[in-house]
Design a protein around this motif. Structure first.
Motif, PDB file in Angstrom:
ATOM      1  N   SER A 157       0.815  -1.215   0.000  1.00  0.00           N
ATOM      2  CA  SER A 157       0.000   0.000   0.000  1.00  0.00           C
ATOM      3  C   SER A 157       0.851   1.270   0.000  1.00  0.00           C
ATOM      4  O   SER A 157       0.335   2.362  -0.279  1.00  0.00           O
ATOM      5  CB  SER A 157      -0.925   0.005   1.227  1.00  0.00           C
ATOM      6  N   ASP A 158       2.147   1.153   0.259  1.00  0.00           N
ATOM      7  CA  ASP A 158       2.997   2.341   0.363  1.00  0.00           C
ATOM      8  C   ASP A 158       2.991   3.169  -0.916  1.00  0.00           C
ATOM      9  O   ASP A 158       3.098   4.402  -0.865  1.00  0.00           O
ATOM     10  CB  ASP A 158       4.432   1.941   0.694  1.00  0.00           C
ATOM     11  N   ARG A 159       2.850   2.522  -2.055  1.00  0.00           N
ATOM     12  CA  ARG A 159       2.933   3.292  -3.298  1.00  0.00           C
ATOM     13  C   ARG A 159       1.738   4.230  -3.483  1.00  0.00           C
ATOM     14  O   ARG A 159       1.791   5.160  -4.272  1.00  0.00           O
ATOM     15  CB  ARG A 159       3.101   2.363  -4.503  1.00  0.00           C
ATOM     16  N   PHE A 160       0.659   4.009  -2.724  1.00  0.00           N
ATOM     17  CA  PHE A 160      -0.519   4.876  -2.773  1.00  0.00           C
ATOM     18  C   PHE A 160      -0.501   5.963  -1.697  1.00  0.00           C
ATOM     19  O   PHE A 160      -1.403   6.783  -1.636  1.00  0.00           O
ATOM     20  CB  PHE A 160      -1.795   4.048  -2.619  1.00  0.00           C
ATOM     21  N   ASP A 161       0.513   5.976  -0.848  1.00  0.00           N
ATOM     22  CA  ASP A 161       0.602   6.949   0.232  1.00  0.00           C
ATOM     23  C   ASP A 161       0.576   8.361  -0.352  1.00  0.00           C
ATOM     24  O   ASP A 161       1.433   8.727  -1.158  1.00  0.00           O
ATOM     25  CB  ASP A 161       1.908   6.720   1.007  1.00  0.00           C
TER      26      ASP A 161
ATOM     27  N   GLY B 129      -3.518  18.185 -12.689  1.00  0.00           N
ATOM     28  CA  GLY B 129      -3.134  19.555 -12.984  1.00  0.00           C
ATOM     29  C   GLY B 129      -2.994  19.790 -14.477  1.00  0.00           C
ATOM     30  O   GLY B 129      -3.340  20.867 -14.985  1.00  0.00           O
ATOM     31  N   MET B 130      -2.512  18.784 -15.202  1.00  0.00           N
ATOM     32  CA  MET B 130      -2.390  18.893 -16.645  1.00  0.00           C
ATOM     33  C   MET B 130      -3.769  18.969 -17.304  1.00  0.00           C
ATOM     34  O   MET B 130      -3.986  19.720 -18.265  1.00  0.00           O
ATOM     35  CB  MET B 130      -1.598  17.687 -17.186  1.00  0.00           C
TER      36      MET B 130
ATOM     37  N   THR C  91       6.474  11.219  -2.533  1.00  0.00           N
ATOM     38  CA  THR C  91       6.734  12.150  -3.631  1.00  0.00           C
ATOM     39  C   THR C  91       7.934  11.713  -4.446  1.00  0.00           C
ATOM     40  O   THR C  91       8.921  11.201  -3.905  1.00  0.00           O
ATOM     41  CB  THR C  91       6.947  13.579  -3.116  1.00  0.00           C
ATOM     42  N   ILE C  92       7.841  11.913  -5.739  1.00  0.00           N
ATOM     43  CA  ILE C  92       8.980  11.705  -6.632  1.00  0.00           C
ATOM     44  C   ILE C  92       9.577  13.041  -7.067  1.00  0.00           C
ATOM     45  O   ILE C  92      10.717  13.111  -7.509  1.00  0.00           O
ATOM     46  CB  ILE C  92       8.569  10.866  -7.856  1.00  0.00           C
ATOM     47  N   THR C  93       8.798  14.110  -6.905  1.00  0.00           N
ATOM     48  CA  THR C  93       9.245  15.444  -7.326  1.00  0.00           C
ATOM     49  C   THR C  93       9.692  16.321  -6.170  1.00  0.00           C
ATOM     50  O   THR C  93      10.427  17.291  -6.387  1.00  0.00           O
ATOM     51  CB  THR C  93       8.113  16.191  -8.045  1.00  0.00           C
ATOM     52  N   GLY C  94       9.248  15.990  -4.957  1.00  0.00           N
ATOM     53  CA  GLY C  94       9.398  16.922  -3.860  1.00  0.00           C
ATOM     54  C   GLY C  94       8.287  17.953  -3.912  1.00  0.00           C
ATOM     55  O   GLY C  94       7.762  18.289  -4.981  1.00  0.00           O
ATOM     56  N   GLU C  95       7.909  18.486  -2.741  1.00  0.00           N
ATOM     57  CA  GLU C  95       6.786  19.411  -2.668  1.00  0.00           C
ATOM     58  C   GLU C  95       7.043  20.692  -3.452  1.00  0.00           C
ATOM     59  O   GLU C  95       6.165  21.195  -4.174  1.00  0.00           O
ATOM     60  CB  GLU C  95       6.494  19.745  -1.198  1.00  0.00           C
TER      61      GLU C  95
ATOM     62  N   ALA D  87      -0.018   8.956  -5.916  1.00  0.00           N
ATOM     63  CA  ALA D  87      -0.724  10.202  -5.594  1.00  0.00           C
ATOM     64  C   ALA D  87      -0.030  11.407  -6.230  1.00  0.00           C
ATOM     65  O   ALA D  87      -0.689  12.319  -6.755  1.00  0.00           O
ATOM     66  CB  ALA D  87      -0.824  10.375  -4.086  1.00  0.00           C
ATOM     67  N   ASN D  88       1.291  11.424  -6.173  1.00  0.00           N
ATOM     68  CA  ASN D  88       2.059  12.505  -6.803  1.00  0.00           C
ATOM     69  C   ASN D  88       1.782  12.529  -8.308  1.00  0.00           C
ATOM     70  O   ASN D  88       1.537  13.594  -8.905  1.00  0.00           O
ATOM     71  CB  ASN D  88       3.536  12.281  -6.520  1.00  0.00           C
ATOM     72  N   ARG D  89       1.786  11.377  -8.921  1.00  0.00           N
ATOM     73  CA  ARG D  89       1.494  11.281 -10.353  1.00  0.00           C
ATOM     74  C   ARG D  89       0.093  11.789 -10.685  1.00  0.00           C
ATOM     75  O   ARG D  89      -0.112  12.557 -11.623  1.00  0.00           O
ATOM     76  CB  ARG D  89       1.656   9.837 -10.813  1.00  0.00           C
TER      77      ARG D  89
END
Length: 530
Positions: A340-344, A409-410, A348-352, A401-403
């Protein structure tokens, strides 16, 4: 643009190719005849005059990058012994003054700017000249000089003026392992004469030589500043890579192998108490060897690489850094869905800060096309064909979630046409991006085009991955061959050609167009034309 390129590795590139080969000797005579050339012929009139002649200092070629409407970065690095093990390229431990010149023609009969810059040992005698005051949307030629030695000539261009919607041919590439083969794809890319080139990471690899290498990799696994400098220099001695750098400005971002495989912020792939020193060394060498602006100069373990380049009113290029600010990969950096961690939502992969910067750019854009130039697979990709599921935790699937926030946004902003250009996976892919891939009925957000590698992975295969394609209906294309992607932006459409080479373990492979897709203005959908 032809669909097939069959010229050999020594053939020319268009009508101006002569300047990329033998024009250095011609240019030397022309330069000495100018006012500036007379003063600089033996270093006279420059600080540090009389510090000695260098033997063939321009072995690493020239490059340009980060074009603006009125300027561009010009790069070279002095290295008479480019692969010296100390990483200093055979240069004395002293600064050298380097003259630079920009002209409207390849023979430098119409020079527009010239000056000099220091090549210092602190930055491995690299030179980054930020030229300004040029005409928007114009083609220029440039070169460097030390004493009587003149560099090869490069061609560059400035970005168009704001609002301009003229066409742009752009190529993008990723993943060039020196040991895995020859860089013929870079030459084929140069032969397409693009106006802009994007490199999306894994420009060089950290690994030492292995028994199966096609070409010998020099030095140990890169860990020190000397190691990284030597490795970058070995890559830069490749004539095909030099040619690609010399025909157009580049926008570059790194992925993992410029430092170490699968690193994530301050977390190395394997425990390593010296990783931050290694990271700082890798960043320093990357800056020294790329045509980047001073705003990207590293400060210890930090380096601001994400940035936005506007190409008139046609396109915004949002160049991302998905390594430096990411959380460690979920689920032990493996493949799987039972985690489930990948849905946390906090992962973030980009940073806030970079995420806010991306979304702010989407909200304020006025471009016809908004392009994310980035490293790892963005769209959802179930790699386990059949009833099971498997996802790459190093890609955006490990940061769902980051994705989804970026995709939303796109889809829900001023973005008129959202596009993602991706590297990393050593295969050609094409996909349609949805607002949320976990909700197939969600609205379309954009399109993603993934380039295969220049050499990494060797010659490739005829594997079709049909099971994976069947399980991912938004994914429309796959090919396991080496090559690059050629695109043509216009106000009405984006045309994308997947260029492939049958082999890289020998020199001189021709390139062909394996598939062509078109995206119409205002319609985030892939239309296959070939």
């Amino acid at each position: 643009m032809s669909d097939s390129t069959t010229s050999g590795p020594n053939n020319s590139v268009g009508r101006r190719s002569v300047l990329l080969g033998g024009a250095a000797a011609v240019g030397g005579a022309a330069l000495a005849g100018t006012v500036a050339g007379a003063a600089y012929a033996d270093g006279r009139g420059l600080p540090g005059a009389g510090i000695g002649r260098l033997r063939e200092p321009f072995t690493l070629g020239v490059a340009s990058g980060d074009p603006l409407p009125t300027g561009v970065v010009l790069w070279t690095r002095l290295a008479p012994e480019p692969t010296a093990s100390d990483g200093m390229g055979g240069m004395p431990n002293r600064p050298y003054p380097v003259q630079w010149e920009v002209s409207e023609d390849e023979r430098f009969a119409r020079p527009v700017q010239r000056g000099w810059a220091w090549a210092s040992p602190e930055e491995a005698h690299s030179v980054h000249v930020e030229v300004d005051g040029l005409r928007p949307g114009a083609e220029y030629f440039y070169r460097f000089r030390v004493g009587n030695d003149v560099s090869p000539t490069g061609r560059t261009r400035t970005a168009p003026p704001p609002g301009h919607l003229g066409d742009l041919t752009l190529c993008f590439a990723s993943c060039s392992h020196f040991g895995d083969g020859y860089f013929t794809a870079y030459r084929r890319m140069a032969e397409d004469e693009p106006g802009l080139i994007l490199h999306l990471g894994d420009y060089q690899y950290e690994y030492p030589a292995s028994d199966g290498d096609v070409r010998k990799v020099l030095g140990p696994e890169t860990r020190t500043l000397a190691n990284y400098r030597q490795r970058h220099a070995q890559y830069k001695t490749d004539e095909d890579l030099q040619l690609a750098h010399s025909v157009a400005p580049w926008l570059v971002v790194w992925d993992d192998h410029e430092t170490e495989n699968n690193w994530a912020d301050e977390v190395p792939e394997q425990p390593d108490p010296d990783f931050l020193d290694r990271r700082a060394a890798a960043f320093q060498a990357y800056y020294e060897n790329m045509p980047l602006r001073r705003s990207s100069r590293p400060r210890g373990i930090d380096m601001r690489l994400y940035r936005r380049i506007r190409w008139g009113g046609l396109a915004n290029f949002h160049m991302l850094d998905t390594r430096q600010y990411r959380d460690d990969q979920a689920c032990g950096d493996g493949y799987g869905v039972a985690c489930s961690d990948r849905f946390d939502p906090n992962r973030t992969i980009t940073g806030e800060r970079q995420e806010r910067w991306i979304l702010d750019g989407f909200r304020s854009t006025r471009a016809r096309w908004d392009v994310l130039g980035q490293q790892v697979f963005f769209s959802k990709l179930d790699l386990d064909s059949g009833p099971g599921e498997g996802y790459n935790m190093d890609a955006w699937d490990g940061y769902v979630a980051n994705r989804d926030r970026i995709a939303h946004g796109m889809a829900d902003s001023n973005v008129r046409n959202g596009v993602v250009f991706t590297g990393d996976v050593h295969r050609h892919w094409a996909a349609e991006i949805r607002d949320s891939h976990d909700h197939p009925d969600s609205p379309p957000a954009g399109t993603e085009f993934v380039t295969t590698s220049i050499t990494s992975g060797g010659d490739g295969s005829e594997d079709t991955q049909q099971g994976v394609l069947d399980d991912n209906p938004h994914v429309k294309f796959y090919k396991d061959r080496r090559g690059y992607v050629r695109t043509r932006f216009s106000a009405d459409e984006l045309r994308v050609d997947y260029r492939t080479l049958d082999y890289v373990t020998e020199r001189g492979a021709p390139a062909r167009t394996e598939a062509t897709f078109v995206v119409n203005d205002g319609e985030p959908k892939l239309h296959r034309r070939r």
